[in-house]
Design a protein around this motif. Structure first.
Motif, short mmCIF file in Angstrom:
data_model
loop_
_atom_site.label_atom_id
_atom_site.label_comp_id
_atom_site.label_asym_id
_atom_site.label_seq_id
_atom_site.Cartn_x
_atom_site.Cartn_y
_atom_site.Cartn_z
N ARG A 137 0.57 -0.91 0.51
CA ARG A 137 0.06 0.03 -0.13
C ARG A 137 1.21 0.96 -0.19
NH1 ARG A 137 -2.74 -3.04 3.46
NH2 ARG A 137 -5.27 -4.31 2.46
N VAL A 138 1.94 1.63 0.44
CA VAL A 138 2.59 2.64 1.02
C VAL A 138 3.38 2.80 -1.13
CG1 VAL A 138 5.34 2.66 1.68
CG2 VAL A 138 3.97 2.04 2.86
N LYS A 139 3.87 1.68 -1.40
CA LYS A 139 4.66 1.88 -2.70
C LYS A 139 3.18 1.66 -3.81
CE LYS A 139 7.39 -2.01 -2.31
NZ LYS A 139 7.45 -3.32 -3.43
N LEU A 140 1.48 1.61 -3.03
CA LEU A 140 0.71 1.95 -3.98
C LEU A 140 0.63 3.92 -3.76
CD1 LEU A 140 -2.83 0.25 -4.57
CD2 LEU A 140 -2.63 3.65 -3.79
N ILE A 141 0.44 3.64 -2.57
CA ILE A 141 0.53 5.58 -2.97
C ILE A 141 1.77 6.43 -3.86
CG2 ILE A 141 1.31 7.20 -0.88
CD1 ILE A 141 -0.02 5.41 1.06
N TRP A 144 0.44 5.72 -7.12
CA TRP A 144 -0.24 6.82 -7.17
C TRP A 144 0.24 8.44 -7.86
CZ3 TRP A 144 -1.65 12.06 -4.71
CH2 TRP A 144 -2.58 12.26 -4.55
N ALA A 145 1.29 8.79 -6.59
CA ALA A 145 1.95 9.87 -6.71
C ALA A 145 2.70 10.24 -7.69
CB ALA A 145 2.90 10.63 -5.15
N VAL A 146 3.54 9.39 -8.11
CA VAL A 146 4.25 9.40 -9.80
C VAL A 146 3.37 10.12 -11.49
CG1 VAL A 146 4.98 8.17 -11.58
CG2 VAL A 146 5.79 7.88 -8.96
N SER A 147 1.62 9.28 -11.06
CA SER A 147 0.87 9.37 -11.77
C SER A 147 0.45 10.63 -11.82
CB SER A 147 -0.10 8.75 -11.41
OG SER A 147 -1.15 9.15 -10.60
N GLU A 148 0.16 11.55 -11.06
CA GLU A 148 -0.11 12.53 -11.04
C GLU A 148 0.75 13.33 -11.11
OE1 GLU A 148 -3.13 13.57 -9.41
OE2 GLU A 148 -3.86 11.75 -10.67
N GLU A 149 2.30 13.03 -11.06
CA GLU A 149 3.51 14.08 -11.42
C GLU A 149 3.90 14.78 -9.96
OE1 GLU A 149 3.00 16.03 -15.32
OE2 GLU A 149 2.78 14.57 -15.96
N ASP A 160 10.36 -0.07 -5.36
CA ASP A 160 9.60 -1.70 -6.22
C ASP A 160 10.74 -2.40 -6.22
OD1 ASP A 160 7.46 -1.20 -7.00
OD2 ASP A 160 7.80 -0.80 -9.24
N ALA A 161 12.48 -2.14 -5.54
CA ALA A 161 12.63 -2.85 -5.31
C ALA A 161 13.41 -3.93 -4.20
CB ALA A 161 14.27 -2.21 -5.68
N VAL A 162 12.14 -3.36 -2.94
CA VAL A 162 12.36 -3.71 -2.06
C VAL A 162 11.38 -5.00 -1.96
CG1 VAL A 162 11.47 -3.60 0.52
CG2 VAL A 162 12.55 -1.72 -0.89
N SER A 163 11.74 -6.52 -2.31
CA SER A 163 10.79 -8.09 -1.82
C SER A 163 10.06 -7.88 -0.78
CB SER A 163 11.39 -8.62 -2.53
OG SER A 163 12.86 -8.57 -1.65
N GLY A 164 9.22 -8.02 -0.79
CA GLY A 164 8.08 -8.49 0.67
C GLY A 164 9.23 -9.52 1.05
N LEU A 165 8.56 -9.23 2.23
CA LEU A 165 8.80 -10.50 3.74
C LEU A 165 8.74 -11.93 3.09
CD1 LEU A 165 8.89 -8.59 6.86
CD2 LEU A 165 10.79 -9.02 5.36
#
Length: 388
Positions: A137-141, A144-149, A160-165
């Motif tokens: 969800r943090v990545k999604l936030i 979204w900020a990137v999509s809004e420039e 995205d380079a941080v993989s899940g536990l």
């Protein structure tokens, strides 16, 4: 859109827009391109919530969080217009994100910061799966900020380079797998469950439906024209992905539903806590030995409190709590409606195979069904006894 004095600039008469003390020059006033820039600027200003866009390298995490929350409140809603469960999860994430990194420039929020935030989630005692969900969800936030420039694209590439536990490779606790409920524990609560709750319990076992799909069942959503009935919920878990959902009801499920269909408007909910409360009061009235004039009318205290006024249909929360209360009264271990879906999936897979379970559960992929349908060990035991 204003123009400066032509006497100062000769034949060139520049125009500008000034908002919040910031001035943007648009070009020569008489040109059509200038007016187009003006209308474009105003449209972008309105779309940005009447705020001037901040420089991508200057906006802070707390500003990104505030703007995403405004977006989420409108976006994460059910077709009925009510806030979805995702909103509550984002609220928790945004709270921790602002508390730890609020003053940080969003463009500087990288993999190391995300891992620090993830450790904070782990330290709170969250299980590994929930930690991974919240990190997503943090990545999604930030996506979204990137999509809004609001921030440069390279930020999300780093996150995205941080993989899940991974299981067994972190300090996060593992959650207990959801198991089916024993039939003995299900049958034990029948005397303590209302007619509506018991009907939903039986329907879940027979149809593989989700709790959220049953609590909103209405006659208008059920096709009773054929031998098999088709229930198509007005909304469901994957509706936002534009996937259709059909709950199939055979003869046994139809017998459970049929009494609730009679004398009911087609747009009313089948399983109503209002009906359950009315039946409860009627039962108390029948069992009452003293005249009503000697005491309160059954249910009058609850009726006087608006917080206890039942709604038009059960929610997943009230459905779960009703089962928990019945379990406590019956003296059996607590179980939840979600476990009944595992019961149904296991029964279907055992008798008809994984593909049939996938269809009834409404899963797009069979690997998701594996989580619900317990592997039938009886077949493996039978083979082992024969070959070894």
């Amino acid at each position: 859109c204003e123009c400066l004095c032509e006497g100062l600039f000769g034949s060139f008469c520049p125009s500008f827009v000034e908002i919040d003390g910031r001035r943007l020059y648009l070009g020569k006033y008489e040109l059509a391109e200038t007016r187009q820039r003006y209308h474009q600027f105003i449209a972008e200003w309105l779309a940005n919530g009447r705020c001037l866009p901040a420089a991508q390298n200057e906006i802070t995490v707390v500003e990104v969080a505030a703007r995403f929350w405004e977006h989420a409140q409108n976006y994460y809603r059910t077709p009925e217009g009510k806030p979805s469960s995702s909103l509550a999860n984002f609220k928790v994430v945004l709270h921790d994100l602002k508390n730890i990194y609020g003053a940080t420039k969003a463009a500087e929020f990288g993999p190391r910061a995300l891992k620090t935030l993830r450790k904070h989630f782990v330290d709170q005692g969250w299980c590994r799966k929930h930690v991974n969900q919240q990190v997503s969800r943090v990545k999604l936030i930030f996506r979204w900020a990137v999509s809004e420039e609001l921030i440069p694209p390279n930020v999300i590439h780093g996150l995205d380079a941080v993989s899940g536990l991974k299981r067994g490779r972190s300090q996060a606790a593992e959650s207990d797998p959801v198991r089916p409920v024993s039939n003995a524990h299900i049958n034990a609560i029948k005397p303590f469950a209302s007619r509506q709750i018991w009907a939903m319990i039986q329907l879940q076992i027979l149809t593989c439906a989700r709790p959220g799909e049953l609590v909103i069942m209405r006659p208008v959503d059920i096709d009773t024209s054929g031998k098999t009935w088709f229930y198509r919920p007005i909304t469901h878990k994957t509706a936002y992905r534009e996937r259709p959902r059909t709950v199939y009801m055979g003869p046994r499920a139809q017998e459970i539903v049929r009494p609730f269909l009679s004398d009911r408007p087609v747009v009313d909910y089948l399983f109503s806590p209002q009906d359950s409360e009315a039946e409860r009061r009627a039962a108390l009235h029948e069992a009452r030995k003293t005249p009503l004039s000697c005491g309160n009318v059954p249910g009058s205290n609850r009726e006087a409190d608006p917080e206890h006024k039942p709604g038009p249909h059960y929610t997943t929360g009230t459905y779960r709590r009703a089962i928990e209360r019945a379990c406590a009264t019956a003296g059996v271990p607590l179980w939840t409606p979600g476990q009944l879906r595992h019961n149904a999936a296991t029964n279907v897979r055992k008798e008809f195979g994984l593909e049939a379970a996938q269809l009834l559960l409404g899963h797009a992929k069979a690997d998701v069904t594996q989580l619900y349908a317990e592997i039938n060990e009886l077949k493996a035991i039978e083979v082992a006894e024969k070959i070894g």
